[in-house]
Design a protein around this motif. Sequence first.
Motif, PDB file in Angstrom:
ATOM      1  N   GLY A   1      -5.258   3.783   3.029  1.00 27.11           N
ATOM      2  CA  GLY A   1      -4.834   2.990   4.173  1.00 27.11           C
ATOM      3  C   GLY A   1      -3.897   1.889   3.717  1.00 27.11           C
ATOM      4  O   GLY A   1      -3.785   1.617   2.519  1.00 27.11           O
TER       5      GLY A   1
ATOM      6  N   ASP B   1       5.504  -6.398  -0.787  1.00 22.66           N
ATOM      7  CA  ASP B   1       4.652  -5.209  -0.885  1.00 22.66           C
ATOM      8  C   ASP B   1       3.749  -5.392  -2.107  1.00 22.66           C
ATOM      9  O   ASP B   1       4.190  -5.249  -3.242  1.00 22.66           O
ATOM     10  CB  ASP B   1       5.547  -3.975  -1.028  1.00 22.66           C
ATOM     11  CG  ASP B   1       4.750  -2.696  -1.276  1.00 22.66           C
ATOM     12  OD1 ASP B   1       3.569  -2.771  -1.660  1.00 22.66           O
ATOM     13  OD2 ASP B   1       5.339  -1.608  -1.105  1.00 22.66           O
TER      14      ASP B   1
ATOM     15  N   SER C   1       8.793   3.903   0.098  1.00 28.69           N
ATOM     16  CA  SER C   1       8.369   3.658   1.476  1.00 28.69           C
ATOM     17  C   SER C   1       9.120   2.478   2.091  1.00 28.69           C
ATOM     18  O   SER C   1       9.334   2.432   3.310  1.00 28.69           O
ATOM     19  CB  SER C   1       6.858   3.409   1.534  1.00 28.69           C
ATOM     20  OG  SER C   1       6.480   2.375   0.661  1.00 28.69           O
TER      21      SER C   1
ATOM     22  N   MET D   1       2.256  -7.368   2.787  1.00 27.64           N
ATOM     23  CA  MET D   1       1.867  -5.955   2.948  1.00 27.64           C
ATOM     24  C   MET D   1       1.058  -5.517   1.733  1.00 27.64           C
ATOM     25  O   MET D   1       1.256  -6.017   0.620  1.00 27.64           O
ATOM     26  CB  MET D   1       3.148  -5.113   3.089  1.00 27.64           C
ATOM     27  CG  MET D   1       2.945  -3.617   3.174  1.00 27.64           C
ATOM     28  SD  MET D   1       2.897  -2.903   1.520  1.00 27.64           S
ATOM     29  CE  MET D   1       2.319  -1.245   1.868  1.00 27.64           C
TER      30      MET D   1
ATOM     31  N   GLY E   1      -0.317   2.948   2.985  1.00 27.27           N
ATOM     32  CA  GLY E   1       0.659   1.930   2.610  1.00 27.27           C
ATOM     33  C   GLY E   1       2.062   2.387   2.960  1.00 27.27           C
ATOM     34  O   GLY E   1       2.894   1.598   3.418  1.00 27.27           O
ATOM     35  N   TYR E   2       2.297   3.671   2.763  1.00 26.55           N
ATOM     36  CA  TYR E   2       3.610   4.234   3.083  1.00 26.55           C
ATOM     37  C   TYR E   2       3.953   3.963   4.548  1.00 26.55           C
ATOM     38  O   TYR E   2       5.038   3.480   4.879  1.00 26.55           O
ATOM     39  CB  TYR E   2       3.581   5.746   2.803  1.00 26.55           C
ATOM     40  CG  TYR E   2       4.907   6.426   3.020  1.00 26.55           C
ATOM     41  CD1 TYR E   2       5.795   6.623   1.962  1.00 26.55           C
ATOM     42  CD2 TYR E   2       5.281   6.858   4.281  1.00 26.55           C
ATOM     43  CE1 TYR E   2       7.017   7.227   2.162  1.00 26.55           C
ATOM     44  CE2 TYR E   2       6.503   7.456   4.493  1.00 26.55           C
ATOM     45  CZ  TYR E   2       7.369   7.645   3.441  1.00 26.55           C
ATOM     46  OH  TYR E   2       8.579   8.238   3.646  1.00 26.55           O
TER      47      TYR E   2
ATOM     48  N   HIS F   1       9.856   0.288  -3.727  1.00 27.69           N
ATOM     49  CA  HIS F   1       9.171   1.565  -3.492  1.00 27.69           C
ATOM     50  C   HIS F   1       9.864   2.396  -2.396  1.00 27.69           C
ATOM     51  O   HIS F   1      10.438   1.847  -1.458  1.00 27.69           O
ATOM     52  CB  HIS F   1       7.731   1.266  -3.070  1.00 27.69           C
ATOM     53  CG  HIS F   1       6.845   2.463  -3.033  1.00 27.69           C
ATOM     54  ND1 HIS F   1       6.573   3.159  -1.887  1.00 27.69           N
ATOM     55  CD2 HIS F   1       6.184   3.101  -4.031  1.00 27.69           C
ATOM     56  CE1 HIS F   1       5.760   4.165  -2.151  1.00 27.69           C
ATOM     57  NE2 HIS F   1       5.508   4.158  -3.458  1.00 27.69           N
TER      58      HIS F   1
ATOM     59  N   SER G   1      -5.357   1.747  -1.097  1.00 30.41           N
ATOM     60  CA  SER G   1      -5.459   2.960  -1.910  1.00 30.41           C
ATOM     61  C   SER G   1      -5.435   2.700  -3.410  1.00 30.41           C
ATOM     62  O   SER G   1      -5.624   3.618  -4.187  1.00 30.41           O
ATOM     63  CB  SER G   1      -4.315   3.900  -1.541  1.00 30.41           C
ATOM     64  OG  SER G   1      -3.078   3.269  -1.801  1.00 30.41           O
ATOM     65  N   LYS G   2      -5.200   1.475  -3.825  1.00 31.43           N
ATOM     66  CA  LYS G   2      -5.115   1.223  -5.256  1.00 31.43           C
ATOM     67  C   LYS G   2      -6.360   0.466  -5.730  1.00 31.43           C
ATOM     68  O   LYS G   2      -7.414   1.067  -5.832  1.00 31.43           O
ATOM     69  CB  LYS G   2      -3.781   0.593  -5.572  1.00 31.43           C
ATOM     70  CG  LYS G   2      -2.743   1.718  -5.481  1.00 31.43           C
ATOM     71  CD  LYS G   2      -1.342   1.389  -5.308  1.00 31.43           C
ATOM     72  CE  LYS G   2      -0.585   2.703  -5.114  1.00 31.43           C
ATOM     73  NZ  LYS G   2       0.744   2.536  -4.571  1.00 31.43           N
TER      74      LYS G   2
ATOM     75  N   THR H   1      -1.908  -2.100   0.235  1.00 24.22           N
ATOM     76  CA  THR H   1      -2.574  -0.823   0.506  1.00 24.22           C
ATOM     77  C   THR H   1      -4.061  -0.952   0.177  1.00 24.22           C
ATOM     78  O   THR H   1      -4.483  -1.826  -0.563  1.00 24.22           O
ATOM     79  CB  THR H   1      -2.022   0.354  -0.331  1.00 24.22           C
ATOM     80  OG1 THR H   1      -2.700   0.387  -1.571  1.00 24.22           O
ATOM     81  CG2 THR H   1      -0.544   0.233  -0.576  1.00 24.22           C
TER      82      THR H   1
HETATM   83  C1  LIG Z   1       1.531   3.273  -3.618  1.00 23.02           C
HETATM   84  C2  LIG Z   1       2.546   2.382  -3.009  1.00 23.02           C
HETATM   85  C3  LIG Z   1       2.802   2.406  -1.641  1.00 23.02           C
HETATM   86  C4  LIG Z   1       2.197   3.427  -0.715  1.00 23.02           C
HETATM   87  O1  LIG Z   1       0.857   3.205  -0.530  1.00 23.02           O
HETATM   88  P1  LIG Z   1      -0.094   4.418  -0.086  1.00 23.02           P
HETATM   89  O2  LIG Z   1      -1.300   3.731   0.390  1.00 23.02           O
HETATM   90  O3  LIG Z   1      -0.300   5.279  -1.282  1.00 23.02           O
HETATM   91  O4  LIG Z   1       0.625   5.155   1.003  1.00 23.02           O
HETATM   92  C5  LIG Z   1       3.681   1.476  -1.125  1.00 23.02           C
HETATM   93  N1  LIG Z   1       4.307   0.593  -1.933  1.00 23.02           N
HETATM   94  C6  LIG Z   1       4.111   0.572  -3.259  1.00 23.02           C
HETATM   95  C7  LIG Z   1       4.823  -0.440  -4.101  1.00 23.02           C
HETATM   96  C8  LIG Z   1       3.234   1.473  -3.844  1.00 23.02           C
HETATM   97  O5  LIG Z   1       3.064   1.470  -5.159  1.00 23.02           O
END
Ligand SMILES: *Cc1c(COP(=O)(O)O)cnc(C)c1O
Length: 380
Positions: free
Chosen positions: A237, A197, A127, A226, A100-101, A125, A230-231, A228
Amino acid sequence: MDEFEASLCLALETKKEKGLLRHMRTVEENNEINIFSSNNYLGLARDERVRQAAIQAIEAYGTGSGGSRLTTGNLSLHERLESVLAAWKGKEDAILFSSGYLANLGTISALMMSGDTIFSDELNHASIIDGCRMSRARTVIYRHADMRDLELKLCNAAPEGKKLIVTDGVFSMDGNIAPLPEITQLASVYGAWVMVDDAHATGILGETGAGTAEYFGVSDGVHLAMGTLSKSIGTEGGYVAASANVIQYLRNYARPFIFQTSLSPGVIGAALKAVEIIQTEPVYRQRVMANAEYMRTGLRKLGYRLIEGTTPILAVVIGEAKRAVEVSRCLEGHGVFAPAIRPPTVPEGTSRIRVTLSAVHTRDEMDRALAAFAAASNEI
Ligand SMILES: *Cc1c(COP(=O)(O)O)cnc(C)c1O
């Protein structure tokens, strides 16, 4: 120690004096402890079906993709996941990144350039902030979720160049939802695009779990969706869904897409299964929302101050960084892991305990966490 290293130690010493030095720890260190800080909101990172899907993809394709998407690393699995994500978000196409970053970094820096203007919520965030910095566009920070301030800044912006409003859908440290109906409205009035995001909203908000835009019914007003993997999706990813033209542009200009090895097959197989579960079994998001409500009510009864919200992220505001750390340590002494979040992640004076709920927390685990919070408020 030479001068080079001494200067690094001095920087560390400064952080330590402010109570801001960070340490890593492994989550296995104490398996008696109950974790209330994971982003694995739906419990899918350990779901048997998702694990099996990862294993099947590894059996079929191996452990690594062996190249970037534009060279030898493009599997039909990647393309299938992109079309699933695009359809879910109501967009024509989508593009995967390794995190996500990098999705934020790559997308914002590729789309926006010198002469353009980005309007960014002050609590976005890191990123997003880094993507804005890399883009060389003018970045105008507006006060958190403050639509009057955003309008003022849109109004005063230079007329030339592209304009992009970028916001977290659910703010990661406060847990509140961005006012997307107002943001998309202002964007159309002032000729700006909107990027959301949805790292913390995907799988959680909306009829099918598609996120903040679906929750408000404003998907058409969001140009760049956008998120992720990953959550709530439980793997890793990131991605952006948008029009076919935008995605084609990103495939040609987003450097973290072009110059990085594509996500490994196991990750993609797992993500495909997790998204299918999220779309077809709303019980997971209903459960995590009910759990969040239970904890929110319980913590308020104990006298804790929480930032208003309805999502699985609970911000229990303590104030001073050192005190927040004490509370977190005390919770840990009672078998509950919920970290203190301190500056620079959050503003000075708003250090907090960030509690996140999962669909797989049991009533018993939540009651033990509430008991730990009660003990902490007595001891400190
Ligand atoms: C966790 C997060 C990201 C980054 O995502 P990753 O997949 O961990 O790199 C981006 N934006 C927000 C708001 C997040 O909480």
